[in-house]
Design an enzyme around this catalytic site. Structure first.
Site, PDB file in Angstrom:
ATOM      1  N   GLN A 124      -4.243  -1.779   9.780  1.00  0.00           N
ATOM      2  CA  GLN A 124      -4.152  -3.089   9.123  1.00  0.00           C
ATOM      3  C   GLN A 124      -4.737  -4.181  10.023  1.00  0.00           C
ATOM      4  O   GLN A 124      -4.407  -4.289  11.196  1.00  0.00           O
ATOM      5  CB  GLN A 124      -2.686  -3.400   8.785  1.00  0.00           C
ATOM      6  CG  GLN A 124      -2.498  -4.674   7.987  1.00  0.00           C
ATOM      7  CD  GLN A 124      -3.191  -4.640   6.625  1.00  0.00           C
ATOM      8  OE1 GLN A 124      -3.122  -3.669   5.899  1.00  0.00           O
ATOM      9  NE2 GLN A 124      -3.890  -5.720   6.285  1.00  0.00           N
ATOM     10  N   LYS A 178       0.846  -1.205   0.000  1.00  0.00           N
ATOM     11  CA  LYS A 178       0.000   0.000   0.000  1.00  0.00           C
ATOM     12  C   LYS A 178       0.885   1.261   0.000  1.00  0.00           C
ATOM     13  O   LYS A 178       0.627   2.212  -0.744  1.00  0.00           O
ATOM     14  CB  LYS A 178      -0.917  -0.001   1.234  1.00  0.00           C
ATOM     15  CG  LYS A 178      -2.065  -0.995   1.105  1.00  0.00           C
ATOM     16  CD  LYS A 178      -2.773  -1.266   2.419  1.00  0.00           C
ATOM     17  CE  LYS A 178      -3.777  -2.405   2.243  1.00  0.00           C
ATOM     18  NZ  LYS A 178      -4.342  -2.894   3.514  1.00  0.00           N
ATOM     19  N   ASP A 200     -11.306   2.557   4.460  1.00  0.00           N
ATOM     20  CA  ASP A 200     -11.645   1.126   4.408  1.00  0.00           C
ATOM     21  C   ASP A 200     -13.160   0.927   4.326  1.00  0.00           C
ATOM     22  O   ASP A 200     -13.625  -0.146   3.954  1.00  0.00           O
ATOM     23  CB  ASP A 200     -11.137   0.429   5.685  1.00  0.00           C
ATOM     24  CG  ASP A 200      -9.866  -0.362   5.452  1.00  0.00           C
ATOM     25  OD1 ASP A 200      -9.562  -0.664   4.279  1.00  0.00           O
ATOM     26  OD2 ASP A 200      -9.178  -0.687   6.440  1.00  0.00           O
TER      27      ASP A 200
END
Ligand code: NDP
Length: 290
Positions: A95, A51, A118
């Site tokens: 994460q 990422k 997200d």
């Protein structure tokens, strides 16, 4: 049979991102993404690295915060509060999975919903259900929808079976496909581990989205001739013939299912590259909206 190439569609999404970034820079704005990793799980570390790299490739501002495995809930909440207040950061991602002592739901709640790229914050879940386009849609189902649209697969009126009901993939996928408008308007069935006669259910589908986390679960006898199959699965299976001793396979028994399909995604090179591309797109959207 059409092979839906996720790498190519992801490149298109990233090209759109580049255009948006150039436009934003004329306004003196640069999208910024902060990725927080707690602990040293190798798979999570690899995701965070990719990422961060993608941000650098695109010219996004990227902050990678690697915190020790014994970081407390309070310390993590303090990090989130700082990122919420940081005007150079438009997207925040923690994460998953965090270490066991961390309450993940509380962390998601602490992220400013306007920076929740997200799409896991309850405000964004509600916006998806309400079809409020200002919200953030989880990256993987958003990527699957984009793959279908890009391949010219008609979802309006189609019978879609979503295999899996997680908050990350199955549930938001179902909401996206049943929403009104382009890429939606489908008749959606959500199947899970308690579904009876699963093969009977999937055989009626024009489109199957497989997101259950079981290698090669969807077999040819579960798929009707001419179906479209999107394979979300990422499963590590032993393979002594490879250097690493394992390989990544999807939830679909590709070799036997593909010949029956009108279109299908491969694993790897299908949904995977789309997830990260949609994360970049969500970060740019956050920057535009903040
Ligand atoms: P979860 O484990 O959270 O959910 C799995 C779902 O599948 C559950 O709803 C479960 O049912 C259902 N299920 C499990 N076994 C069966 C079965 N035998 N029959 C029917 N349904 C079953 O997984 P995720 O949604 O997080 O991920 C699914 C897959 O997608 C994984 O392989 C994951 O690695 C992959 N993934 C890929 C991404 C990408 O970027 N390509 C991103 C995210 C995930 P129940 O609810 O009843 O337990």
């Amino acid at each position: 049979m059409i092979l839906i190439k996720g790498n190519e569609v992801a490149e298109k999404v990233l090209a759109e991102c580049k255009r948006d970034i150039a436009e934003l820079s004329t306004l003196g704005k640069k999208p910024g993404l902060a990725v927080v990793l707690i602990g040293d799980d190798p798979a999570s570390r690899a995701y965070v690295r990719s990422k961060d790299k993608k941000c650098h490739d695109l010219g996004l501002h990227s902050v990678k915060l690697e915190l020790p495995a014994d970081t407390t809930q309070a310390d993590l909440l303090a990090v989130i509060a700082k990122l919420n207040a940081d005007s150079t950061i438009h997207g925040i991602l923690v994460q998953s999975p965090p270490p066991k002592h961390i309450d993940e739901a509380a962390i998601v709640l602490a992220i400013d919903p306007r920076k929740d790229v997200d799409g896991f914050h309850p405000v964004n879940v509600a916006k998806l259900a309400l079809e409020d386009r200002s919200g953030f849609v989880p990256c993987t189902p958003a990527g699957c929808q984009r793959l279908l649209m890009d391949a010219g697969v008609e979802t309006s009126g189609a019978n879609v079976v979503v295999l899996g009901r997680s908050m990350i993939v199955g549930k938001p996928m179902a909401l996206l496909l049943m929403a009104k408008g382009q890429g939606g308007d489908a008749t959606v069935t959500v199947a899970h581990s308690r579904t009876k006669n699963l093969a009977e259910v999937t055989r009626h589908a024009d489109i199957i989205i497989a997101a259950i986390g079981r290698p090669h679960f969807l077999k040819a006898d579960m798929v009707r001739e001419g179906a479209v199959v999107i394979d979300v699965g990422i499963n590590r299976v032993d393979d002594p013939t490879t250097e690493k001793g394992y390989k990544i396979v999807g939830d679909v028994a590709f070799d036997e299912v593909a010949p029956k399909c009108k279109a299908i995604t491969p694993v790897p090179g299908g949904v995977g590259p789309m997830t990260i591309a949609m994360l970049m797109a969500n970060t740019i959207k956050a920057c535009k909206q903040l």
